[in-house]
Design an enzyme around this catalytic site. Sequence first.
Site, PDB file in Angstrom:
ATOM      1  N   ARG A 194      39.624  -0.661   9.895  1.00  0.00           N
ATOM      2  CA  ARG A 194      39.521  -0.519   8.442  1.00  0.00           C
ATOM      3  C   ARG A 194      40.844  -0.903   7.780  1.00  0.00           C
ATOM      4  O   ARG A 194      41.913  -0.745   8.362  1.00  0.00           O
ATOM      5  CB  ARG A 194      39.179   0.932   8.094  1.00  0.00           C
ATOM      6  CG  ARG A 194      38.889   1.186   6.625  1.00  0.00           C
ATOM      7  CD  ARG A 194      38.636   2.669   6.393  1.00  0.00           C
ATOM      8  NE  ARG A 194      38.309   2.948   5.003  1.00  0.00           N
ATOM      9  CZ  ARG A 194      38.156   4.164   4.504  1.00  0.00           C
ATOM     10  NH1 ARG A 194      38.310   5.234   5.302  1.00  0.00           N
ATOM     11  NH2 ARG A 194      37.855   4.345   3.234  1.00  0.00           N
ATOM     12  N   HIS A 195      40.760  -1.385   6.567  1.00  0.00           N
ATOM     13  CA  HIS A 195      41.955  -1.724   5.797  1.00  0.00           C
ATOM     14  C   HIS A 195      42.801  -0.484   5.510  1.00  0.00           C
ATOM     15  O   HIS A 195      42.345   0.659   5.655  1.00  0.00           O
ATOM     16  CB  HIS A 195      41.563  -2.381   4.476  1.00  0.00           C
ATOM     17  CG  HIS A 195      40.711  -1.487   3.606  1.00  0.00           C
ATOM     18  ND1 HIS A 195      41.238  -0.472   2.842  1.00  0.00           N
ATOM     19  CD2 HIS A 195      39.371  -1.447   3.411  1.00  0.00           C
ATOM     20  CE1 HIS A 195      40.275   0.154   2.203  1.00  0.00           C
ATOM     21  NE2 HIS A 195      39.117  -0.414   2.534  1.00  0.00           N
ATOM     22  N   GLY A 196      44.034  -0.702   5.058  1.00  0.00           N
ATOM     23  CA  GLY A 196      44.927   0.398   4.721  1.00  0.00           C
ATOM     24  C   GLY A 196      44.598   1.050   3.386  1.00  0.00           C
ATOM     25  O   GLY A 196      43.637   0.679   2.692  1.00  0.00           O
ATOM     26  N   LEU A 197      45.409   2.006   3.023  1.00  0.00           N
ATOM     27  CA  LEU A 197      45.197   2.833   1.834  1.00  0.00           C
ATOM     28  C   LEU A 197      45.304   2.032   0.541  1.00  0.00           C
ATOM     29  O   LEU A 197      46.204   1.210   0.362  1.00  0.00           O
ATOM     30  CB  LEU A 197      46.240   3.954   1.813  1.00  0.00           C
ATOM     31  CG  LEU A 197      46.167   4.950   0.660  1.00  0.00           C
ATOM     32  CD1 LEU A 197      44.953   5.860   0.814  1.00  0.00           C
ATOM     33  CD2 LEU A 197      47.458   5.775   0.602  1.00  0.00           C
ATOM     34  N   THR A 198      44.385   2.292  -0.387  1.00  0.00           N
ATOM     35  CA  THR A 198      44.440   1.730  -1.739  1.00  0.00           C
ATOM     36  C   THR A 198      44.504   2.876  -2.747  1.00  0.00           C
ATOM     37  O   THR A 198      44.246   4.035  -2.418  1.00  0.00           O
ATOM     38  CB  THR A 198      43.197   0.874  -2.051  1.00  0.00           C
ATOM     39  OG1 THR A 198      42.064   1.734  -2.227  1.00  0.00           O
ATOM     40  CG2 THR A 198      42.915  -0.139  -0.952  1.00  0.00           C
ATOM     41  N   SER A 199      44.805   2.528  -4.002  1.00  0.00           N
ATOM     42  CA  SER A 199      44.823   3.557  -5.046  1.00  0.00           C
ATOM     43  C   SER A 199      43.435   4.153  -5.245  1.00  0.00           C
ATOM     44  O   SER A 199      43.295   5.349  -5.528  1.00  0.00           O
ATOM     45  CB  SER A 199      45.347   2.963  -6.363  1.00  0.00           C
ATOM     46  OG  SER A 199      44.506   1.903  -6.810  1.00  0.00           O
ATOM     47  N   GLU A 205      32.647  -4.539   2.376  1.00  0.00           N
ATOM     48  CA  GLU A 205      32.070  -3.199   2.262  1.00  0.00           C
ATOM     49  C   GLU A 205      30.653  -3.271   1.680  1.00  0.00           C
ATOM     50  O   GLU A 205      30.265  -4.283   1.079  1.00  0.00           O
ATOM     51  CB  GLU A 205      32.977  -2.351   1.354  1.00  0.00           C
ATOM     52  CG  GLU A 205      32.526  -0.933   1.075  1.00  0.00           C
ATOM     53  CD  GLU A 205      32.448  -0.086   2.326  1.00  0.00           C
ATOM     54  OE1 GLU A 205      31.418  -0.204   3.019  1.00  0.00           O
ATOM     55  OE2 GLU A 205      33.395   0.680   2.599  1.00  0.00           O
TER      56      GLU A 205
END
Length: 216
Positions: free
Chosen positions: A13-18, A93
């Site tokens: 999974r991608h990293g953290l976003t706002s 997604e």
Amino acid sequence: MAVRDHLELVVVRHGLTSWNRERRYQGHRDIPLLMPEAEPDLERLREALAGVAFDAVYCSDLTRCRQTLTHVLADNALELQRASPRFDARLRELHFGDYEGQTWATLKDDIGYRAWIDSRGQLATPGGESADDLWARLSAWLEEVRDEAQSDGQRRVLAVSHGGVIRELRRRLEGADFWGDVVGQAQGRCFTLTIEENGWSCSSSSVVPAPASATW
């Protein structure tokens, strides 16, 4: 059917976003990573994959996944030469349609939203996709991955994608629950696929990054 070979499919999974932090549905919205807050998780993933050779690299075409891939392979020029990343919209997604940008708190009393939750993905979100819609594009991608692995002798493939994608893969390949645990940011699963003459099956699945005592 005679077994031909095995393929390790590592999907992260991608990293953290706002929007992750605000618990907003992102879906197909092109939200970038939240830096520098995303860096610790990305660094752990980079270190875990540093010594792993991949025969092919795939990535969702959305910015947050592209950024994640760039960070994970930042020090691995050889890996990029061996397996130039291929960006594929089929790895996006689930499309949450009208729910994108909203949170559970703002939607929880909406009748349509509650029906979607209760359907366990069988219903499509308004203006979006159902779980079957998501699986249709994922399974088409998986068939291409399988065919290329067979023709080119590939043994290990990396894909950078999204939490809902990994959940759907687990549901279809492992029999996991639709509302089961979703992997955290910059985490994922390693699926071992048994490739046969006329199809494939999942023989095992493990967490990524792997525990410190595990070996590849």
